[in-house]
Write a protein that holds these residues in place. Structure first.
Motif, PDB file in Angstrom:
ATOM      1  N   ASN A   7       0.820  -1.230   0.000  1.00 16.00           N
ATOM      2  CA  ASN A   7       0.000   0.000   0.000  1.00 16.00           C
ATOM      3  C   ASN A   7       0.848   1.271   0.000  1.00 16.00           C
ATOM      4  O   ASN A   7       0.560   2.231   0.717  1.00 16.00           O
ATOM      5  CB  ASN A   7      -0.943  -0.004   1.205  1.00 16.00           C
ATOM      6  N   LEU A   8       1.865   1.284  -0.828  1.00 14.38           N
ATOM      7  CA  LEU A   8       2.795   2.404  -0.841  1.00 14.38           C
ATOM      8  C   LEU A   8       2.178   3.615  -1.541  1.00 14.38           C
ATOM      9  O   LEU A   8       1.481   3.489  -2.553  1.00 14.38           O
ATOM     10  CB  LEU A   8       4.072   1.983  -1.581  1.00 14.38           C
ATOM     11  N   ALA A   9       2.443   4.794  -0.978  1.00 14.30           N
ATOM     12  CA  ALA A   9       1.999   6.050  -1.579  1.00 14.30           C
ATOM     13  C   ALA A   9       3.157   7.032  -1.566  1.00 14.30           C
ATOM     14  O   ALA A   9       3.999   7.010  -0.667  1.00 14.30           O
ATOM     15  CB  ALA A   9       0.805   6.632  -0.825  1.00 14.30           C
ATOM     16  N   SER A  13       6.362  17.508  -3.436  1.00 12.05           N
ATOM     17  CA  SER A  13       5.960  18.918  -3.533  1.00 12.05           C
ATOM     18  C   SER A  13       4.484  19.112  -3.209  1.00 12.05           C
ATOM     19  O   SER A  13       3.792  19.910  -3.841  1.00 12.05           O
ATOM     20  CB  SER A  13       6.274  19.463  -4.936  1.00 12.05           C
ATOM     21  N   GLY A  14       3.992  18.351  -2.235  1.00 13.36           N
ATOM     22  CA  GLY A  14       2.615  18.487  -1.787  1.00 13.36           C
ATOM     23  C   GLY A  14       1.592  17.786  -2.639  1.00 13.36           C
ATOM     24  O   GLY A  14       0.395  17.843  -2.349  1.00 13.36           O
ATOM     25  N   ARG A  15       2.018  17.085  -3.701  1.00  8.75           N
ATOM     26  CA  ARG A  15       1.085  16.414  -4.601  1.00  8.75           C
ATOM     27  C   ARG A  15       1.261  14.903  -4.520  1.00  8.75           C
ATOM     28  O   ARG A  15       2.375  14.395  -4.549  1.00  8.75           O
ATOM     29  CB  ARG A  15       1.314  16.882  -6.044  1.00  8.75           C
ATOM     30  N   ARG A  16       0.177  14.177  -4.395  1.00 10.20           N
ATOM     31  CA  ARG A  16       0.211  12.719  -4.384  1.00 10.20           C
ATOM     32  C   ARG A  16       0.546  12.220  -5.784  1.00 10.20           C
ATOM     33  O   ARG A  16      -0.167  12.502  -6.737  1.00 10.20           O
ATOM     34  CB  ARG A  16      -1.125  12.159  -3.895  1.00 10.20           C
ATOM     35  N   ILE A  17       1.622  11.464  -5.901  1.00 11.04           N
ATOM     36  CA  ILE A  17       2.073  10.957  -7.199  1.00 11.04           C
ATOM     37  C   ILE A  17       1.433   9.615  -7.505  1.00 11.04           C
ATOM     38  O   ILE A  17       0.927   9.384  -8.608  1.00 11.04           O
ATOM     39  CB  ILE A  17       3.611  10.835  -7.236  1.00 11.04           C
ATOM     40  N   LYS A  53      10.985   9.087   2.178  1.00 14.14           N
ATOM     41  CA  LYS A  53      10.010   8.462   3.069  1.00 14.14           C
ATOM     42  C   LYS A  53       8.662   8.344   2.356  1.00 14.14           C
ATOM     43  O   LYS A  53       8.159   9.314   1.784  1.00 14.14           O
ATOM     44  CB  LYS A  53       9.841   9.297   4.338  1.00 14.14           C
ATOM     45  N   PRO A  54       8.031   7.177   2.385  1.00 13.56           N
ATOM     46  CA  PRO A  54       6.707   7.027   1.771  1.00 13.56           C
ATOM     47  C   PRO A  54       5.671   7.903   2.466  1.00 13.56           C
ATOM     48  O   PRO A  54       5.756   8.142   3.681  1.00 13.56           O
ATOM     49  CB  PRO A  54       6.387   5.541   1.965  1.00 13.56           C
ATOM     50  N   ASP A  55       4.699   8.369   1.708  1.00  9.79           N
ATOM     51  CA  ASP A  55       3.590   9.110   2.290  1.00  9.79           C
ATOM     52  C   ASP A  55       2.670   8.170   3.057  1.00  9.79           C
ATOM     53  O   ASP A  55       2.000   8.574   4.002  1.00  9.79           O
ATOM     54  CB  ASP A  55       2.809   9.828   1.183  1.00  9.79           C
TER      55      ASP A  55
END
Length: 215
Positions: A7-9, A13-17, A53-55
């Motif tokens: 479940n990696l996220a 720069s503040g945007r979910r890739i 670091k992953p989100d």
């Protein structure tokens, strides 16, 4: 070694890739990470290496004892990471002494990449393709089970791409793992493909899988 990603996220720069990315990679397996520019291929490799670091989500490795995951991998990125003032052999000697097997031979590594004739030349004098091959030769003097390769065929001619395919094949035959971000076929036989689907500024990119047995 077994690499497990759940479940990696990723957020830059503040945007979910991307988000919801999961896979398991076992001994001898290869994974090709594909997708459009900006989809997060390099970011994924950077997270696997421990430098980002992953989100959300987790990355862990089994079968490495007390070692940390970064101690069990080698990265070849967009930049070759070579010292231009040092010769090709000296660059490999430095990598071997810092990270690898003291018994490894820089000479043999350069021969494997077709570069015995540049061993005593400063890297700054080499062509882009030669520099890339010297960077790839470090894989052979730094014994690590997990190879993280970001566009590894950049600047390589067809013959050198075949050499790289052979190196990856031998590494996998010995139980090693390969994760490669790429825009083209790499000769990774029976490798899985993880396609990170198109990055759009206004939308969250989701990971699309083109292989079975994902978590």
């Amino acid at each position: 070694m077994r690499l497990i990603v759940e479940n990696l996220a990723c957020r830059r720069s503040g945007r979910r890739i991307f988000s919801g990315l999961s896979f398991v990679l076992g001994p001898g397996e290869g994974l090709m990470v594909t997708g459009r520019n900006g989809a997060g291929k390099s970011s994924l490799l950077t997270m696997l290496s421990g430098r980002l670091k992953p989100d959300a989500g987790t990355i862990r490795a089994e079968g490495i004892g007390e070692a940390n995951l970064p101690e069990c991998l080698h990265v070849v990125g967009h930049r070759d990471g070579l010292k231009s003032a040092l010769t090709a052999a000296e660059n490999l000697e430095f990598a071997r002494d810092l990270l690898g097997n003291p018994a490894a031979s820089p000479k043999a590594a350069l021969e494997a990449l077709g570069l015995p004739h540049v061993a005593r030349l400063p890297v700054g004098y080499l062509s882009a393709g030669q520099r890339r091959r010297v960077a790839l030769a470090r894989l052979l003097v730094c014994s690590r089970p997990l190879w993280l390769l970001d566009e590894p065929t950049a600047a390589l001619d067809l013959a050198s791409q075949g050499v790289l395919a052979g190196l990856m094949g031998r590494h996998r035959a010995e139980g090693g793992l390969v994760v490669a971000a790429t825009h083209q076929a790499l000769g990774l036989e029976d490798a899985r493909e993880l396609r990170i689907g198109p990055a759009a500024p206004e939308a969250v990119s989701e990971a699309a899988f083109e292989a079975e047995d994902w978590l």
